[in-house]
Scaffold this motif. Sequence first.
Motif, PDB file in Angstrom:
ATOM      1  N   LYS A 284       9.922   0.512   8.112  1.00 15.17           N
ATOM      2  CA  LYS A 284      10.191  -0.802   7.307  1.00 15.17           C
ATOM      3  C   LYS A 284       8.989  -0.717   6.223  1.00 15.17           C
ATOM      4  O   LYS A 284       8.059   0.031   6.230  1.00 15.17           O
ATOM      5  CB  LYS A 284       9.687  -1.648   8.509  1.00 15.17           C
ATOM      6  CG  LYS A 284       9.573  -3.140   7.852  1.00 15.17           C
ATOM      7  CD  LYS A 284       9.295  -4.314   8.806  1.00 15.17           C
ATOM      8  CE  LYS A 284       9.330  -5.636   8.207  1.00 15.17           C
ATOM      9  NZ  LYS A 284       8.781  -6.972   9.398  1.00 15.17           N
ATOM     10  N   ASP A 285       9.319  -1.502   5.355  1.00 13.28           N
ATOM     11  CA  ASP A 285       8.504  -1.872   4.082  1.00 13.28           C
ATOM     12  C   ASP A 285       8.186  -0.385   3.403  1.00 13.28           C
ATOM     13  O   ASP A 285       9.063   0.454   3.465  1.00 13.28           O
ATOM     14  CB  ASP A 285       7.125  -2.455   4.338  1.00 13.28           C
ATOM     15  CG  ASP A 285       7.448  -3.951   4.697  1.00 13.28           C
ATOM     16  OD1 ASP A 285       8.285  -4.593   4.248  1.00 13.28           O
ATOM     17  OD2 ASP A 285       6.772  -4.335   5.781  1.00 13.28           O
ATOM     18  N   ILE A 286       7.304  -0.370   2.463  1.00 10.71           N
ATOM     19  CA  ILE A 286       7.141   0.744   1.495  1.00 10.71           C
ATOM     20  C   ILE A 286       6.418   1.910   2.653  1.00 10.71           C
ATOM     21  O   ILE A 286       4.849   1.798   3.023  1.00 10.71           O
ATOM     22  CB  ILE A 286       6.180   0.440   0.454  1.00 10.71           C
ATOM     23  CG1 ILE A 286       6.803  -0.616  -0.586  1.00 10.71           C
ATOM     24  CG2 ILE A 286       5.814   1.546  -0.473  1.00 10.71           C
ATOM     25  CD1 ILE A 286       6.009  -1.051  -1.631  1.00 10.71           C
ATOM     26  N   ALA A 287       7.216   2.762   2.720  1.00 10.16           N
ATOM     27  CA  ALA A 287       6.650   3.890   3.956  1.00 10.16           C
ATOM     28  C   ALA A 287       5.981   4.943   3.272  1.00 10.16           C
ATOM     29  O   ALA A 287       6.856   5.687   2.424  1.00 10.16           O
ATOM     30  CB  ALA A 287       7.566   4.078   4.796  1.00 10.16           C
ATOM     31  N   TRP A 288       4.706   5.351   3.457  1.00 15.26           N
ATOM     32  CA  TRP A 288       4.064   6.683   3.240  1.00 15.26           C
ATOM     33  C   TRP A 288       3.858   7.657   4.484  1.00 15.26           C
ATOM     34  O   TRP A 288       3.526   7.097   5.548  1.00 15.26           O
ATOM     35  CB  TRP A 288       2.871   6.342   2.652  1.00 15.26           C
ATOM     36  CG  TRP A 288       2.616   5.805   1.261  1.00 15.26           C
ATOM     37  CD1 TRP A 288       2.518   4.351   0.955  1.00 15.26           C
ATOM     38  CD2 TRP A 288       2.572   6.421   0.374  1.00 15.26           C
ATOM     39  NE1 TRP A 288       2.501   4.334  -0.328  1.00 15.26           N
ATOM     40  CE2 TRP A 288       2.525   5.565  -0.934  1.00 15.26           C
ATOM     41  CE3 TRP A 288       2.507   7.954  -0.116  1.00 15.26           C
ATOM     42  CZ2 TRP A 288       2.452   5.966  -2.215  1.00 15.26           C
ATOM     43  CZ3 TRP A 288       2.630   8.416  -1.517  1.00 15.26           C
ATOM     44  CH2 TRP A 288       2.537   7.439  -2.342  1.00 15.26           C
ATOM     45  N   PHE A 289       4.294   8.665   4.353  1.00 13.96           N
ATOM     46  CA  PHE A 289       4.436   9.792   5.193  1.00 13.96           C
ATOM     47  C   PHE A 289       3.316  11.040   4.729  1.00 13.96           C
ATOM     48  O   PHE A 289       3.397  11.378   3.541  1.00 13.96           O
ATOM     49  CB  PHE A 289       5.653  10.222   5.484  1.00 13.96           C
ATOM     50  CG  PHE A 289       6.548   9.291   6.010  1.00 13.96           C
ATOM     51  CD1 PHE A 289       6.932   8.896   7.370  1.00 13.96           C
ATOM     52  CD2 PHE A 289       7.287   8.675   4.772  1.00 13.96           C
ATOM     53  CE1 PHE A 289       7.753   8.068   7.845  1.00 13.96           C
ATOM     54  CE2 PHE A 289       8.258   7.710   5.308  1.00 13.96           C
ATOM     55  CZ  PHE A 289       8.445   7.370   6.677  1.00 13.96           C
ATOM     56  N   ARG A 290       2.946  11.603   5.775  1.00 10.78           N
ATOM     57  CA  ARG A 290       1.933  12.763   5.221  1.00 10.78           C
ATOM     58  C   ARG A 290       2.218  13.845   6.388  1.00 10.78           C
ATOM     59  O   ARG A 290       2.315  13.623   7.762  1.00 10.78           O
ATOM     60  CB  ARG A 290       0.627  12.488   5.356  1.00 10.78           C
ATOM     61  CG  ARG A 290       0.027  11.781   3.994  1.00 10.78           C
ATOM     62  CD  ARG A 290      -1.368  10.971   3.997  1.00 10.78           C
ATOM     63  NE  ARG A 290      -2.476  12.124   4.414  1.00 10.78           N
ATOM     64  CZ  ARG A 290      -3.112  12.773   3.623  1.00 10.78           C
ATOM     65  NH1 ARG A 290      -3.052  12.650   2.282  1.00 10.78           N
ATOM     66  NH2 ARG A 290      -4.191  13.596   3.969  1.00 10.78           N
ATOM     67  N   VAL A 349       5.234  11.760   1.190  1.00 17.74           N
ATOM     68  CA  VAL A 349       6.387  11.223   0.968  1.00 17.74           C
ATOM     69  C   VAL A 349       6.334   9.681   0.953  1.00 17.74           C
ATOM     70  O   VAL A 349       5.944   9.038   1.816  1.00 17.74           O
ATOM     71  CB  VAL A 349       7.655  11.522   1.733  1.00 17.74           C
ATOM     72  CG1 VAL A 349       8.777  11.314   1.143  1.00 17.74           C
ATOM     73  CG2 VAL A 349       7.677  13.035   1.812  1.00 17.74           C
ATOM     74  N   ARG A 350       6.698   8.865  -0.379  1.00 16.21           N
ATOM     75  CA  ARG A 350       6.842   7.804  -0.339  1.00 16.21           C
ATOM     76  C   ARG A 350       8.186   7.245  -0.263  1.00 16.21           C
ATOM     77  O   ARG A 350       9.006   7.463  -1.263  1.00 16.21           O
ATOM     78  CB  ARG A 350       6.071   7.148  -1.667  1.00 16.21           C
ATOM     79  CG  ARG A 350       6.041   5.613  -1.779  1.00 16.21           C
ATOM     80  CD  ARG A 350       5.620   5.140  -2.979  1.00 16.21           C
ATOM     81  NE  ARG A 350       5.327   3.854  -3.525  1.00 16.21           N
ATOM     82  CZ  ARG A 350       6.070   2.990  -4.037  1.00 16.21           C
ATOM     83  NH1 ARG A 350       7.403   3.672  -4.417  1.00 16.21           N
ATOM     84  NH2 ARG A 350       6.168   1.644  -4.215  1.00 16.21           N
ATOM     85  N   ILE A 351       8.659   6.185   0.519  1.00 13.44           N
ATOM     86  CA  ILE A 351      10.196   6.063   0.801  1.00 13.44           C
ATOM     87  C   ILE A 351      10.451   4.511   0.861  1.00 13.44           C
ATOM     88  O   ILE A 351       9.623   3.684   1.484  1.00 13.44           O
ATOM     89  CB  ILE A 351      10.880   6.347   1.995  1.00 13.44           C
ATOM     90  CG1 ILE A 351      10.959   7.756   1.888  1.00 13.44           C
ATOM     91  CG2 ILE A 351      12.377   6.010   2.017  1.00 13.44           C
ATOM     92  CD1 ILE A 351      11.506   8.798   2.987  1.00 13.44           C
ATOM     93  N   VAL A 352      11.227   4.071  -0.014  1.00 16.19           N
ATOM     94  CA  VAL A 352      11.353   2.453  -0.045  1.00 16.19           C
ATOM     95  C   VAL A 352      13.036   2.451   0.024  1.00 16.19           C
ATOM     96  O   VAL A 352      13.952   3.143  -0.603  1.00 16.19           O
ATOM     97  CB  VAL A 352      11.089   1.782  -1.453  1.00 16.19           C
ATOM     98  CG1 VAL A 352      11.368   0.376  -1.290  1.00 16.19           C
ATOM     99  CG2 VAL A 352       9.497   2.073  -1.725  1.00 16.19           C
ATOM    100  N   ASN A 353      13.557   1.613   1.033  1.00 13.53           N
ATOM    101  CA  ASN A 353      14.802   1.094   1.074  1.00 13.53           C
ATOM    102  C   ASN A 353      15.125  -0.167   0.506  1.00 13.53           C
ATOM    103  O   ASN A 353      15.046  -1.079   1.434  1.00 13.53           O
ATOM    104  CB  ASN A 353      15.452   1.608   2.329  1.00 13.53           C
ATOM    105  CG  ASN A 353      16.895   1.328   2.658  1.00 13.53           C
ATOM    106  OD1 ASN A 353      17.432   0.754   1.843  1.00 13.53           O
ATOM    107  ND2 ASN A 353      17.206   2.040   3.760  1.00 13.53           N
ATOM    108  N   ASN A 386       2.627   1.931   6.697  1.00 15.29           N
ATOM    109  CA  ASN A 386       3.267   0.919   5.652  1.00 15.29           C
ATOM    110  C   ASN A 386       2.431  -0.191   5.245  1.00 15.29           C
ATOM    111  O   ASN A 386       3.143  -1.203   4.816  1.00 15.29           O
ATOM    112  CB  ASN A 386       4.669   0.492   6.255  1.00 15.29           C
ATOM    113  CG  ASN A 386       4.432  -0.201   7.691  1.00 15.29           C
ATOM    114  OD1 ASN A 386       3.451  -0.359   7.941  1.00 15.29           O
ATOM    115  ND2 ASN A 386       5.324  -0.712   8.209  1.00 15.29           N
ATOM    116  N   THR A 387       1.104   0.052   5.252  1.00 11.82           N
ATOM    117  CA  THR A 387       0.178  -0.986   4.841  1.00 11.82           C
ATOM    118  C   THR A 387      -0.445  -0.619   3.812  1.00 11.82           C
ATOM    119  O   THR A 387      -1.506  -1.284   3.257  1.00 11.82           O
ATOM    120  CB  THR A 387      -0.659  -1.346   6.036  1.00 11.82           C
ATOM    121  OG1 THR A 387      -1.483  -0.050   6.524  1.00 11.82           O
ATOM    122  CG2 THR A 387       0.022  -1.900   7.361  1.00 11.82           C
TER     123      THR A 387
END
Length: 637
Positions: A284-290, A349-353, A386-387
Amino acid sequence: MRHSYLMLIAVVLFFGLVGCRSEEETAEVFMPKFFTDHMVFQRNQPIRVWGDGTPGQKVVGTFNNQQKDTRVDADGYWLLEFDALPASGPYELDINGKKIRDIQVGDVWVSGGQSNMEWVMSGEVEGLAEEVADAEYPLIRFFKIPHDYDAKAKYDVRGGQWVQASADNILSFSAVAWFFAKRLHLEKGVAVGIIESNWGGTPAQGWTAAEKLLEMDAYRDKAKDVLDRQDYWIQEVIDNKVRELKRNDLVLAPQNGEIQGVVNPDYDDSAWQTVNLPADNPLKDIAWFRKKFTVNQTEGVKLNLGDIQQMAYIYLNGGRLLFKDFGQSLNEFVIPAGMLKKGENLLSVRIVNTWNNAPVLGKEGQFYVKESNRTISLEGPWKFSNTIEESLPVVEWHNWLPGMMYNAMIAPIVKYPIAGVIWYQGESNTGEHAHYRQLFGTMIQTWRESWGIGDFPFLFVQLANFMERKPIQPDSNWAFLREAQTQTLELPKTGMAVTIDIGEADDIHPRNKKDVGIRLWQAARKVAYGEEVVHSGPMLKSAKVEGGKVLLELDHVGEGLVLSDGGKSVKGFILAGSDGNFVLAKAEITGKDQITVFHPGIKSPTEIRYAWADNPEVNLYNSERLPAVPFRKTLGD
């Protein structure tokens, strides 16, 4: 002497006032945004020009040596109508001194629907390189209406301009419309204007005037609410658009996370959640992954991130690797050697849907880093937050409500005569397929009434094959929707392009748009231009049962039925017996326009269906290489 002096003053004042009055009467007036240089008017139809201004103001227009004049009415509007012309040009239009240049008179078509019509040439369309090399057709012009919606019919569109076809410009054209327009221009030798009014993911009720849906049980309540609470909805639309602007600003601002250092290897992500990908999708929301991984080489290392929904900024060791936009596919690719290092590396990775605020990263079996001699799986634990950035504002799909897109993207252009409409839509209505025949027919009739130029040709694309292939699927929503589309051919001057053979199982947006455009053009040759051509694929004409076999007669076969694979068996038929259970049937061509269908286990067939599934396997065509139209038939009717 005094008398003469007073007379002179009076004469000067009189002519001064007349001059001022003349300037005031012909002062600048305003026209809708699609009145721009390079526009195309419809041939053999009155040429209408309209706009707004100060009530009582004089409007003088000149076009093709014709001069017309009128005055702005009490409501602030005006309209001039010039004589119809055959295909010709260029012309210049002058309205109270405002000049519009390089106007052509030819054929104007509206290109409507959802994402498969909106899909642009640059979206990895098949044959793109060939089209770019053969794109210099200045008499083909496109006008793209920006996305918009409203609770009240609007007078003008949000923006846009007429653009001539060129190698650069066609990249932003609707691919289906481009292939249609190009064939029309080459075969008829006239200027072509395409007005794009389309929006991905949208249902037909949003394109239909709300008052016309009051007679449909499925849409009455929502249509009535939009009409009865118009003031509320006008304000809610404004508020929703403000939220959308804020959301879009956030979506395209990866720097909000970058400046916090989240892409750097030494960033402390210990407070982040741990998620297992792809199992824990969606988020959910603007998701950052590492995630960290180790390689033994830097040359020729490949990366595959599997499924990404929708938009992604991808980083490696603190540097931006690439941006993946909505609609773009991202397959396995080689990582630039200069961005890798032997040993440990950090992938961020930064993902937005924006479609449903449900970001997705990864796909089982397609989520890895690959060296020359080994594959490093990226499946499993990732650090996730996502915060880091502000949560996305909630933006509602109010454009889906009855009449909302009609009011903003169709109502403003209905005074503009056209040759017809090409339409590709239906995917967003498959869940309500039972209502689609009436809904789609109502939409077509509404548009024709609004334009007021008679039953102009309305050509549409039947849904392509899509999703997992299931040979026997009698409850397919997509098959039922296709049937509703076929039934719409009962309306006068309609035509349908069948695409049951050129879809893709894993992508709702097949990249073969050329065949779609050409098949629409084939329908136009018959429906719009009166040519005696085979404009449709084979359609069921009759069916009867003899000796336990079903004998079919088909129409629109041209010189005869053919199989695309060169075999002898026709694929795609299912039969049901008295128990109602369907089985795969055997079928063969037994005449120029005849097919025999049977199954050894069914002695008394009760129903036959062809290409009745989400993604059926088919091979039946006519001599013009147009695929057969899906159907179902209760036997004995």
